[in-house]
Design a protein around this motif. Structure first.
Motif, PDB file in Angstrom:
ATOM      1  N   MET A 318       0.839  -1.192   0.000  1.00  0.00           N
ATOM      2  CA  MET A 318       0.000   0.000   0.000  1.00  0.00           C
ATOM      3  C   MET A 318       0.874   1.242   0.000  1.00  0.00           C
ATOM      4  O   MET A 318       1.919   1.270   0.644  1.00  0.00           O
ATOM      5  CB  MET A 318      -0.901   0.038   1.230  1.00  0.00           C
ATOM      6  CG  MET A 318      -2.138  -0.824   1.155  1.00  0.00           C
ATOM      7  SD  MET A 318      -3.183  -0.522   2.605  1.00  0.00           S
ATOM      8  CE  MET A 318      -4.427  -1.779   2.361  1.00  0.00           C
ATOM      9  N   CYS A 319       0.447   2.264  -0.689  1.00  0.00           N
ATOM     10  CA  CYS A 319       1.159   3.537  -0.675  1.00  0.00           C
ATOM     11  C   CYS A 319       0.993   4.174   0.698  1.00  0.00           C
ATOM     12  O   CYS A 319      -0.096   4.641   1.048  1.00  0.00           O
ATOM     13  CB  CYS A 319       0.615   4.456  -1.766  1.00  0.00           C
ATOM     14  SG  CYS A 319       1.304   6.122  -1.730  1.00  0.00           S
ATOM     15  N   GLY A 320       2.064   4.196   1.481  1.00  0.00           N
ATOM     16  CA  GLY A 320       1.983   4.746   2.826  1.00  0.00           C
ATOM     17  C   GLY A 320       1.647   6.221   2.834  1.00  0.00           C
ATOM     18  O   GLY A 320       0.957   6.710   3.740  1.00  0.00           O
ATOM     19  N   CYS A 321       2.133   6.954   1.835  1.00  0.00           N
ATOM     20  CA  CYS A 321       1.829   8.388   1.742  1.00  0.00           C
ATOM     21  C   CYS A 321       0.343   8.588   1.480  1.00  0.00           C
ATOM     22  O   CYS A 321      -0.314   9.442   2.079  1.00  0.00           O
ATOM     23  CB  CYS A 321       2.630   9.028   0.619  1.00  0.00           C
ATOM     24  SG  CYS A 321       4.371   8.606   0.627  1.00  0.00           S
ATOM     25  N   GLY A 322      -0.188   7.783   0.555  1.00  0.00           N
ATOM     26  CA  GLY A 322      -1.574   7.941   0.142  1.00  0.00           C
ATOM     27  C   GLY A 322      -2.565   7.321   1.089  1.00  0.00           C
ATOM     28  O   GLY A 322      -3.759   7.616   1.027  1.00  0.00           O
TER      29      GLY A 322
END
Length: 435
Positions: A318-322
């Motif tokens: 998963m995109c941690g930023c998003g």
């Protein structure tokens, strides 16, 4: 309700740090710098192993001071010019002469970097051999966390777990966030002394400066620059959502392009820091707040990000930023809107419903597009919750309460998407081979 003020202040100081360059290649450069310092002479032979997650994230990203991309140039700069005392700012201030020497080292084809056979998300092992000595270092769990140092067979540091069979839910590996609740985080943040957290304001200045670079010059894809142009042409409005998108994407454009400036990171990632901070800045620019309120909102954003990362993992498919940082920003913005615990929880649940499908396919120029979406989502979901617009019942992986929702997100990320991460890396490797 536990009083965790001191613990949260310590966590903020440990997890909110300046960083220059994408933190995965920076961590490799840091490890190389430390290993070279231990070796104390020219590196003749080298072996470098990084976790698949670091390999993926470092493959296509720009490195400060050079137009080269990826892990090898970062490792080369670490060997040539790195100073491990600078931590995650190890690449800052490298001279052009040093960059040229590092590029020559890279071009010589003698650097060996391979994915490690490990399920750990953050893992780096460096082995250097010189004319007279050998040295080995390992980084684990966090990007600047040295767990093993050795020179000439003599162990200098060893703080690795003796048993790798220890499970996460045992006392040996229990974290503060394992038993936390969002309400507990909110209430503790509200009670924090401003003097203890005013350093968080430094992150606003750092990340805004990086955003200005991306808005004044078309860097990378030019996402922030393009949003600004559309605003100036009157195609889209200069509202909170578009302003948050512009600032956050502009900073990511510049950072992913390798601009040699620091940003304030969050939970081991510079892009997490951009996402956790700049949407709140966009809100405050429209609706001014005191520095104390802004810093408390930033603390809530960073700590909520840490809460989520505790369950999703330091790095993941998963995109941690998003997902994590944007959800943290949602909580911070909702708090700035004077929402109560119930509505902040609703905003966070909205964010999980909105963003949980965003994948991470490595650090690169395209991250700016994801960060623009993340920033818009943070503002939008806080606004929706302000008026009571959030699911009141079970909604997919979103539970009736926010804390179960966050743990559900962690299950999907940590246990459910391992194969996804493997496939993403395979696809990226296949494309690199084709090119």
């Amino acid at each position: 309700m536990r009083n965790l003020n001191n613990e949260f202040i310590e966590m903020l100081r440990n997890e909110v740090k300046p960083a220059v360059g994408c933190t995965e290649p920076v961590a490799l450069a840091l490890a190389c710098a430390k290993c070279k310092e231990l070796l104390g002479e020219e590196v003749i032979e080298n072996k470098m192993f990084v976790s698949p997650s670091i390999y993926k994230n470092g493959m296509c990203v720009g490195i400060p001071g050079t137009e080269r991309l990826g892990l090898k140039i970062a490792a080369a700069i670490g060997i040539v010019a790195g100073n491990s005392e600078n931590g995650l700012s190890v690449l800052e201030g490298t001279s052009q002469e040093q960059i040229k020497e590092a590029e020559e080292l890279m071009d010589a084809g003698r650097l060996s970097i391979s994915p490690a056979d490990t399920t750990e998300k953050v893992f780096i092992e460096i082995e250097f051999k010189g004319q007279n000595s050998t040295a080995k270092v390992r980084i684990r769990e966090k990007h600047d966390n040295f767990t093993f140092l050795e020179k000439d067979g003599n162990i200098i540091l060893n703080k690795e777990n003796k048993s790798k069979s220890v499970q996460k839910d045992t006392e040996a590996t229990k974290t503060l966030m394992d038993d936390a609740t969002l309400e507990e985080i909110i209430k503790n943040v509200e009670a924090l002394n401003y003097e203890d957290i005013k350093f968080l304001k430094n992150g606003v200045d750092m990340n805004l400066n990086m955003a200005k670079e991306g808005l004044n010059h078309k860097l990378g894809i030019g996402v922030g620059y393009g949003i600004k142009e559309n605003m100036e042409e009157g195609i889209i409005g200069n509202d909170i959502i578009n302003s948050a998108m512009m600032l956050t994407a502009g900073a990511s454009d510049a950072r992913m392009a390798g601009v040699d400036m620091p940003v304030m990171s969050s939970n081991g990632s510079g892009n997490h820091g951009l996402t956790a901070i700049l949407p709140l800045v966009a809100y405050v620019e429209k609706f001014p707040q005191s520095d104390e309120r802004l810093c408390k909102a930033l603390a809530l954003s960073h700590l909520t990000t840490a809460y989520i990362k505790n369950f999703t993992g330091r790095l993941s498919a998963m995109c941690g930023c998003g997902v994590a940082a944007a959800t943290g920003a949602t909580a911070g913005i909702a708090w700035l809107m004077d929402e109560d615990v119930e509505h902040i929880s609703g905003a966070v649940r909205n964010a999980v419903a909105d963003l949980s499908g965003m994948i991470c396919d490595g650090a690169k120029s395209g991250c700016a597009i994801k960060l623009s979406s993340a920033a818009a989502s943070a503002v939008r979901n806080a606004l929706l919750a302000k008026n009571g617009n959030y699911a009141k019942t079970v909604n997919g992986i979103v539970a009736e309460d926010v804390d179960t929702t966050i743990r559900n997100l962690g299950r999907v990320s940590d246990r459910g998407m391992t194969i996804t991460d493997t496939v993403i890396l395979d696809v990226m490797n296949d494309m690199n081979k084709a090119n």
